[in-house]
Write an enzyme that holds these catalytic residues in place. Structure first.
Site, PDB file in Angstrom:
ATOM      1  N   CYS A 323       0.825  -1.210   0.000  1.00 16.54           N
ATOM      2  CA  CYS A 323       0.000   0.000   0.000  1.00 16.54           C
ATOM      3  C   CYS A 323       0.871   1.278   0.000  1.00 16.54           C
ATOM      4  CB  CYS A 323      -0.983  -0.049   1.165  1.00 16.54           C
ATOM      5  SG  CYS A 323      -2.406   1.012   0.886  1.00 16.54           S
ATOM      6  N   HIS A 420      -3.408  -5.339   1.914  1.00 19.07           N
ATOM      7  CA  HIS A 420      -2.972  -5.610   3.281  1.00 19.07           C
ATOM      8  C   HIS A 420      -3.344  -7.050   3.611  1.00 19.07           C
ATOM      9  CE1 HIS A 420      -1.943  -1.523   4.415  1.00 19.07           C
ATOM     10  NE2 HIS A 420      -3.059  -1.103   3.864  1.00 19.07           N
TER      11      HIS A 420
HETATM   12  N1  LIG Z   1      -3.007   1.899   3.917  1.00 19.63           N
HETATM   13  C1  LIG Z   1      -2.103   2.645   3.298  1.00 19.63           C
HETATM   14  O1  LIG Z   1      -0.922   2.350   3.312  1.00 19.63           O
HETATM   15  C2  LIG Z   1      -2.602   3.896   2.658  1.00 19.63           C
HETATM   16  C3  LIG Z   1      -1.604   4.551   1.767  1.00 19.63           C
HETATM   17  C4  LIG Z   1      -1.941   5.999   1.472  1.00 19.63           C
HETATM   18  N2  LIG Z   1      -1.956   6.761   2.694  1.00 19.63           N
HETATM   19  C5  LIG Z   1      -3.280   6.092   0.766  1.00 19.63           C
HETATM   20  O2  LIG Z   1      -4.267   6.390   1.393  1.00 19.63           O
HETATM   21  O3  LIG Z   1      -3.343   5.863  -0.405  1.00 19.63           O
END
Ligand SMILES: NC(=O)CC[C@H](N)C(=O)O
Length: 472
Positions: A323, A420
């Site tokens: 992510c 995730h």
């Molecule tokens: N869960 C995350 O790693 C989110 C990654 C980033 N902050 C987004 O919202 O795209």
């Protein structure tokens, strides 16, 4: 309602244990936490987002996680600001100061969810947040006594004896409460006790005499539990293997439970590398998710990770980005609307040919698909505002219902994904680890480990449960 004298006193675990014990008794029980502040969230069956701890408690209660179990979730993106999630969906980004005003609206959302749960379930076990003794946060409180007073529920106060100062914590907490708030506390639970309980008895008697309230239970320190932690990254490992996995401990790391399956793997040595710590050699480096991709990227660069990653790749090491960590592997991360900080654009690590833009809508989804690099299925979940574009995505890491997901570099040394929880399915974990160079016969079944731990904490809380039943 379970409240704690400090954060991490054991509220989450106690609520989970009581949920499991009620489930065993055939009661339709549901967990509830009015307001949660955490970067570790779970995607619910109704397509929203709640704190990880309530998802764990839902499992303890034999339920699928639902947004009503945690109607307000605050995800801090800096020391003074947070994304405010109401009923599972992003409502606003707010400073802590503005949130004080917003609490009236948030409380309405809390009571709405609570009411819905009351109509559906036979018992609700509520978890407080932090401690009820934060007198500066008392006005319009929705997380602790403010909520207990609003719905008129009894409170158990739990304190952690392992960190020391347990008597002062309890007496001090009572001293910070109003008469009616104090009156709702039906008794105390002393948590994480190790040693000879006989030696504790004079302290218990003293506390009961001082407060006129009973110590309902002394719960043991349980080693080796596999339970999703809400806040603190768990770095202890029962056994450390030879395959070294490094994770930079980003200041705004999100969903660190992605690594729980690796920590439970006896052939893996999992290390989080924090601020200013030397970066050791490793077989696999994983860049985790982040609530503030550009901010954490700047931290990563400042900590010397770029040179380290390049050296690691030259020596044939593997890299996975999850992510926010995946976004960092690209050419740039752009935040034109200032979703995660000041608007602007940051050059990224440049290891994958793609760029990311943070948008206003959050993608929340539970995912089931297959690996592109092995014969294996994969499950996970997506929580992000960013979307990525570029040639790197033409070589996906996974395929979800025919749709390409993630990226695999042409030299197969770098894998990026928005998923995730990719290590939570044993099949996918085995395939990913084999890709990274660990051919292992061992499968870590996180769902089974979690179930066993829930049963252990429930067994430990049985005497407390019996006593509570008598009180009723
Ligand atoms: N869960 C995350 O790693 C989110 C990654 C980033 N902050 C987004 O919202 O795209």
């Amino acid at each position: 309602m379970v409240q704690g004298t400090t954060s991490d006193a054991g509220k989450t675990t106690l609520v989970a244990a009581l949920c499991r014990l009620l489930l065993r008794d055939g009661v339709r029980v549901v967990p509830f936490k009015p307001q949660n502040m955490a970067l570790n969230s779970a995607v619910t069956s109704d397509g929203g987002e709640i704190g990880r701890a309530q998802a764990l408690q839902a499992i303890a209660a034999g339920l699928a996680p639902h947004t009503d179990m945690n109607p307000v979730l605050l995800k801090p993106s800096s020391d003074t600001g947070a994304q405010v999630i109401i009923h599972g969906k992003v409502r606003a980004d707010m400073s802590a100061r503005d949130y004080q005003q917003y609490k009236i609206t948030a409380m309405a959302a809390v009571l709405e969810s609570y009411q819905r749960l009351r109509e559906q379930y036979g018992a609700i076990i509520v978890e407080g947040a932090g401690s009820p003794a934060e007198v500066n946060l008392r006005a319009r409180d929705i997380a602790n006594m403010g909520f207990a007073e609003a719905v008129d529920c009894p409170v158990i106060l739990v304190a952690d004896i392992d960190r020391g100062g347990v008597f002062a914590h309890i007496i001090g907490t009572l001293a910070c409460l109003s008469e009616s708030e104090r009156g709702r506390i039906i008794g105390f639970v002393i948590n994480r006790f190790r040693g000879d309980v006989k030696l504790l008895e004079p302290g218990v008697a003293w506390l009961e005499a001082q407060t006129g309230k009973p110590v309902l239970a002394v719960l043991p320190y349980l080693q080796g539990l596999f339970l999703d932690a809400e806040d603190a990254v768990e770095s202890t490992q029962a056994a450390r293997g030879a395959f070294r996995v490094l994770v930079p401990q980003l200041p705004r790391m999100s969903n660190h439970t992605d690594f729980d399956a690796l920590r439970a793997h006896p052939e893996i040595d999992l290390q989080f590398v924090g601020q200013g710590q030397p970066i050791p050699a490793a077989d696999l480096i994983i860049l985790p998710g982040s609530k503030n991709t550009r901010g954490d990227l700047a931290w990563l660069l400042q900590q010397g990770w770029q040179a380290h990653l390049l050296r690691h790749l030259r020596y044939g090491g593997k890299v996975i980005g999850i992510c926010g960590g995946f976004q960092m592997l690209g050419q740039s991360v752009n935040d034109p609307h200032g979703i995660e900080g000041a608007p602007g654009s940051s050059p990224a690590l440049g290891l994958l040919d793609m760029s990311t833009e943070l948008g206003r809508t959050k993608r929340l989804a539970q995912i089931h698909g297959v690996c592109e690099f092995a014969e294996a299925s994969v499950s996970g979940y997506e929580i992000h505002m960013g979307t990525s574009h570029g040639a790197a995505l033409a070589r996906p890491a996974f395929r979800i219902d025919g749709r390409p997901e993630g990226a695999l570099s042409p030299d197969e040394q770098i894998l990026g994904t928005y998923l995730h929880g990719v290590f939570d399915t044993p099949q996918a974990a085995t395939a990913l680890l084999a890709w990274a160079g660990l051919a292992s016969q061992i499968e870590v079944d996180t769902a089974r480990l979690r179930e066993q731990s829930l049963d252990r904490i429930a067994d430990a809380a049985q005497p407390l449960f019996n006593r509570l039943k008598l009180l009723k």
